[in-house]
Design a protein around this motif. Structure first.
Motif, mmCIF file in Angstrom:
data_model
loop_
_atom_site.group_PDB
_atom_site.id
_atom_site.type_symbol
_atom_site.label_atom_id
_atom_site.label_comp_id
_atom_site.label_asym_id
_atom_site.label_seq_id
_atom_site.Cartn_x
_atom_site.Cartn_y
_atom_site.Cartn_z
ATOM 1 N N VAL A 121 0.773 -1.530 -0.010
ATOM 2 C CA VAL A 121 -0.024 -0.239 -0.290
ATOM 3 C C VAL A 121 1.156 1.358 0.609
ATOM 4 C CG1 VAL A 121 -1.806 -1.054 1.278
ATOM 5 C CG2 VAL A 121 0.279 -0.155 2.721
ATOM 6 N N SER A 122 0.412 2.333 -0.107
ATOM 7 C CA SER A 122 1.184 3.358 -0.280
ATOM 8 C C SER A 122 1.358 4.531 1.129
ATOM 9 C CB SER A 122 0.018 4.951 -0.868
ATOM 10 O OG SER A 122 -0.308 4.621 -2.672
ATOM 11 N N HIS A 123 2.639 4.679 1.188
ATOM 12 C CA HIS A 123 2.769 5.288 2.787
ATOM 13 C C HIS A 123 1.800 5.893 3.449
ATOM 14 C CE1 HIS A 123 5.484 5.983 6.005
ATOM 15 N NE2 HIS A 123 5.922 6.895 5.744
ATOM 16 N N ASN A 124 1.553 5.299 4.603
ATOM 17 C CA ASN A 124 1.020 6.157 5.579
ATOM 18 C C ASN A 124 1.871 6.991 6.647
ATOM 19 O OD1 ASN A 124 -1.533 6.548 7.724
ATOM 20 N ND2 ASN A 124 -1.811 4.454 7.465
ATOM 21 N N PRO A 125 1.518 8.148 6.590
ATOM 22 C CA PRO A 125 2.386 8.631 7.962
ATOM 23 C C PRO A 125 1.827 8.818 9.269
ATOM 24 C CG PRO A 125 1.298 10.607 6.371
ATOM 25 C CD PRO A 125 0.667 8.726 5.676
ATOM 26 N N MET A 126 0.311 8.162 9.549
ATOM 27 C CA MET A 126 0.118 7.942 11.106
ATOM 28 C C MET A 126 1.132 6.388 10.812
ATOM 29 S SD MET A 126 -1.999 9.480 11.932
ATOM 30 C CE MET A 126 -2.651 8.373 13.246
ATOM 31 N N TRP A 127 1.853 5.825 10.439
ATOM 32 C CA TRP A 127 2.522 4.613 11.222
ATOM 33 C C TRP A 127 3.788 4.887 11.939
ATOM 34 C CZ3 TRP A 127 2.828 2.492 5.159
ATOM 35 C CH2 TRP A 127 2.037 1.496 4.579
ATOM 36 N N LYS A 128 4.245 6.173 11.760
ATOM 37 C CA LYS A 128 5.484 6.160 12.869
ATOM 38 C C LYS A 128 4.693 6.627 13.542
ATOM 39 C CE LYS A 128 8.375 9.920 13.660
ATOM 40 N NZ LYS A 128 8.964 11.395 12.978
ATOM 41 N N ASN A 129 3.148 7.105 13.610
ATOM 42 C CA ASN A 129 2.794 7.302 15.459
ATOM 43 C C ASN A 129 2.448 6.062 16.004
ATOM 44 O OD1 ASN A 129 3.008 10.380 14.942
ATOM 45 N ND2 ASN A 129 1.168 10.868 14.214
ATOM 46 N N ILE A 130 2.162 5.175 15.069
ATOM 47 C CA ILE A 130 1.705 4.105 15.548
ATOM 48 C C ILE A 130 2.676 3.197 16.625
ATOM 49 C CG2 ILE A 130 0.589 1.892 14.856
ATOM 50 C CD1 ILE A 130 -0.769 2.774 12.242
ATOM 51 N N TYR A 131 3.981 3.173 15.499
ATOM 52 C CA TYR A 131 4.613 3.097 16.381
ATOM 53 C C TYR A 131 5.603 3.363 17.457
ATOM 54 C CZ TYR A 131 9.938 2.293 17.395
ATOM 55 O OH TYR A 131 10.762 1.883 18.095
ATOM 56 N N GLU A 132 5.320 4.422 17.347
ATOM 57 C CA GLU A 132 5.693 5.839 18.922
ATOM 58 C C GLU A 132 4.374 5.764 20.022
ATOM 59 O OE1 GLU A 132 5.637 9.417 17.189
ATOM 60 O OE2 GLU A 132 7.787 9.682 16.607
ATOM 61 N N LYS A 133 3.577 4.363 20.241
ATOM 62 C CA LYS A 133 2.277 4.669 20.442
ATOM 63 C C LYS A 133 2.874 2.705 21.203
ATOM 64 C CE LYS A 133 -1.847 3.770 20.891
ATOM 65 N NZ LYS A 133 -3.577 3.792 20.822
ATOM 66 N N GLU A 134 2.894 1.851 20.079
ATOM 67 C CA GLU A 134 3.312 0.806 20.203
ATOM 68 C C GLU A 134 5.047 0.806 21.446
ATOM 69 O OE1 GLU A 134 1.703 -1.729 20.257
ATOM 70 O OE2 GLU A 134 0.325 -0.320 19.672
ATOM 71 N N GLU A 135 6.168 1.603 21.223
ATOM 72 C CA GLU A 135 7.207 1.688 21.282
ATOM 73 C C GLU A 135 6.908 2.635 23.272
ATOM 74 O OE1 GLU A 135 11.390 3.794 21.282
ATOM 75 O OE2 GLU A 135 9.948 5.332 20.892
ATOM 76 N N ARG A 136 5.969 3.349 23.263
ATOM 77 C CA ARG A 136 5.508 3.410 24.951
ATOM 78 C C ARG A 136 5.119 2.255 25.813
ATOM 79 N NH1 ARG A 136 3.991 7.920 21.886
ATOM 80 N NH2 ARG A 136 2.288 7.669 21.629
ATOM 81 N N LYS A 137 4.219 1.339 24.839
ATOM 82 C CA LYS A 137 3.832 0.693 25.506
ATOM 83 C C LYS A 137 4.626 -0.707 26.122
ATOM 84 C CE LYS A 137 -0.145 -1.063 23.634
ATOM 85 N NZ LYS A 137 -1.151 -1.044 22.373
#
Length: 89
Positions: free
Chosen positions: A22-38
């Protein structure tokens, strides 16, 4: 009789496990950061040597499989530590 995975043809493999780019989704960075915190919250920062977002979703502007790949480096003496493994659930 069902085939084992290692005996599947490429066509059978592609049918059972299609790859979607799929085309790049700029939200992926935010999703990663949320998972990293968890993950840090669950395991504790003293357990983690390094944690990174890697793979195609970490590269802006390219098509990717829509899965966030995360690598977690822990001390060698804690490999296969059941406390760490169970902490991720």
């Amino acid at each position: 009789m069902e085939k084992k995975l290692e005996n599947l043809t490429k066509q059978e493999w592609d049918t059972l496990f299609p790859v979607e780019l799929v085309s790049h989704n700029p939200m992926w960075k935010n999703i990663y950061e949320k998972e990293e915190r968890k993950i840090i919250e669950k395991l504790g920062s003293e357990t983690i040597i390094r944690i990174e977002h890697f793979g195609s979703t970490s590269i802006p502007g390219i098509r990717a499989k829509p899965y966030i790949d995360i690598i977690i480096e822990i001390p060698k003496d804690r490999l296969f530590d059941e406390e760490i493994i169970n902490g991720l659930f």
